[in-house]
Enzyme design. Structure first.
Site, PDB file in Angstrom:
ATOM      1  N   HIS A   1      11.223 -29.296  13.843  1.00  0.00           N
ATOM      2  CA  HIS A   1      11.247 -27.769  14.235  1.00  0.00           C
ATOM      3  C   HIS A   1      11.049 -27.806  15.685  1.00  0.00           C
ATOM      4  O   HIS A   1      10.350 -28.314  16.567  1.00  0.00           O
ATOM      5  CB  HIS A   1       9.638 -27.357  13.720  1.00  0.00           C
ATOM      6  CG  HIS A   1       9.601 -25.952  13.528  1.00  0.00           C
ATOM      7  ND1 HIS A   1       9.294 -25.242  14.685  1.00  0.00           N
ATOM      8  CD2 HIS A   1      10.263 -24.956  12.628  1.00  0.00           C
ATOM      9  CE1 HIS A   1       9.505 -23.864  14.226  1.00  0.00           C
ATOM     10  NE2 HIS A   1       9.642 -23.570  13.058  1.00  0.00           N
TER      11      HIS A   1
ATOM     12  N   TYR B   1       7.300 -14.856  12.508  1.00  0.00           N
ATOM     13  CA  TYR B   1       6.277 -14.974  13.584  1.00  0.00           C
ATOM     14  C   TYR B   1       4.961 -14.097  12.943  1.00  0.00           C
ATOM     15  O   TYR B   1       5.246 -12.832  12.321  1.00  0.00           O
ATOM     16  CB  TYR B   1       6.621 -14.285  14.731  1.00  0.00           C
ATOM     17  CG  TYR B   1       7.985 -14.966  15.444  1.00  0.00           C
ATOM     18  CD1 TYR B   1       7.664 -16.476  15.821  1.00  0.00           C
ATOM     19  CD2 TYR B   1       9.272 -14.360  15.546  1.00  0.00           C
ATOM     20  CE1 TYR B   1       8.738 -17.186  16.542  1.00  0.00           C
ATOM     21  CE2 TYR B   1      10.288 -15.144  16.151  1.00  0.00           C
ATOM     22  CZ  TYR B   1      10.077 -16.405  16.487  1.00  0.00           C
ATOM     23  OH  TYR B   1      10.726 -17.144  17.220  1.00  0.00           O
TER      24      TYR B   1
ATOM     25  N   PHE C   1      13.482 -16.895  13.418  1.00  0.00           N
ATOM     26  CA  PHE C   1      13.357 -17.057  15.152  1.00  0.00           C
ATOM     27  C   PHE C   1      13.830 -15.985  15.772  1.00  0.00           C
ATOM     28  O   PHE C   1      13.409 -16.024  17.132  1.00  0.00           O
ATOM     29  CB  PHE C   1      14.236 -18.127  15.422  1.00  0.00           C
ATOM     30  CG  PHE C   1      13.989 -19.531  14.659  1.00  0.00           C
ATOM     31  CD1 PHE C   1      12.756 -20.291  15.088  1.00  0.00           C
ATOM     32  CD2 PHE C   1      14.655 -19.985  13.583  1.00  0.00           C
ATOM     33  CE1 PHE C   1      12.508 -21.404  14.196  1.00  0.00           C
ATOM     34  CE2 PHE C   1      14.299 -21.015  12.715  1.00  0.00           C
ATOM     35  CZ  PHE C   1      13.238 -21.876  13.211  1.00  0.00           C
TER      36      PHE C   1
ATOM     37  N   ASP D   1       8.087 -19.634   8.199  1.00  0.00           N
ATOM     38  CA  ASP D   1       7.437 -18.428   7.718  1.00  0.00           C
ATOM     39  C   ASP D   1       7.730 -17.485   9.145  1.00  0.00           C
ATOM     40  O   ASP D   1       8.177 -17.932  10.447  1.00  0.00           O
ATOM     41  CB  ASP D   1       6.249 -18.176   7.346  1.00  0.00           C
ATOM     42  CG  ASP D   1       5.020 -18.852   8.195  1.00  0.00           C
ATOM     43  OD1 ASP D   1       5.581 -19.577   9.249  1.00  0.00           O
ATOM     44  OD2 ASP D   1       4.060 -18.554   7.797  1.00  0.00           O
TER      45      ASP D   1
END
Length: 215
Positions: free
Chosen positions: A182, A62, A73, A60
């Site tokens: 991740h 930040y 990202f 999801d």
């Protein structure tokens, strides 16, 4: 958003699940601090559907102040580079030998045909995962299905559990799927570092007569 996405998006916007999602988001934006700003929720879809070469799926957005701006990202140039993105840049440096960038804005990737798609497109401030299970997952599944069906020889980069849940939607005879942990500091040492996804992506693109991504 780019014109090439409008028929697909309009179809999704007209479905019952998206009406429910829209009602939920309307109340959330009124009552709470939600990221990214409304105008940036669909920023990923400024990338031409027909020019996409790589799909990177995140979790999801930040949830810290001023960070999310609609590309997975990525952060604006004035914002400190978050730890996950620091780890992505480290892996690119280790994989390709390129210098580590001084800012975290990834628009240059999206302009080259990289779709930076989060699994959910909104989040409440300082509450990671707070907008899960309200309809975004159905929307992003539809995005992946559309790309899988209508395009050939894409690279799907799946980092983390949420992204890897999309693998079953992708025909691996038509596309390359790259999976790893991740890049978060909590999991980067469990298989993200050393994955070499960036060189593998460019090798696949070269093999299919596509220009490489300048990461």
């Amino acid at each position: 958003m780019h014109e090439s996405w409008k028929p697909f998006l309009q179809n999704q916007f007209g479905q019952d699940y998206f009406h429910a999602l829209s009602n939920f988001l309307h109340q959330e934006y009124i009552k709470k601090q939600i990221f990214p700003p409304k105008a940036q929720v669909f920023s990923a879809f400024t990338t031409d559907f027909n020019a996409i070469k790589v799909v990177i799926i995140g979790q999801d957005p930040y949830h810290g102040d001023h960070q999310a701006h609609g590309l997975a990202f990525s952060v604006n140039k004035s914002v400190a580079i978050p730890p996950s993105l620091q780890n992505i840049f480290k892996e690119i440096h280790d994989d390709l030998g390129t210098p580590i960038p001084t800012h975290g804005n990834l628009q240059k990737w999206s302009q080259q045909g990289v779709l930076l798609l989060n699994n959910t497109l909104t989040v409440e401030a300082h509450r990671a995962g707070s907008h899960r299970n309200h309809g975004w997952e159905q929307f992003t599944e539809a995005v992946v299905k559309k790309l899988n069906q209508d395009r050939q020889n894409l690279v799907f980069i799946l980092w983390g559990r949420d992204a890897r849940s999309k693998k079953s939607l992708i025909d691996t005879n038509k596309h390359l799927v790259l999976e790893a942990a991740h890049p978060s500091p909590f999991s980067a040492y469990s298989g993200f570092f050393g994955c070499k996804h960036f060189s593998q992506t460019n090798a696949y693109l070269r093999a299919h007569n596509e220009s490489e991504i300048i990461w």
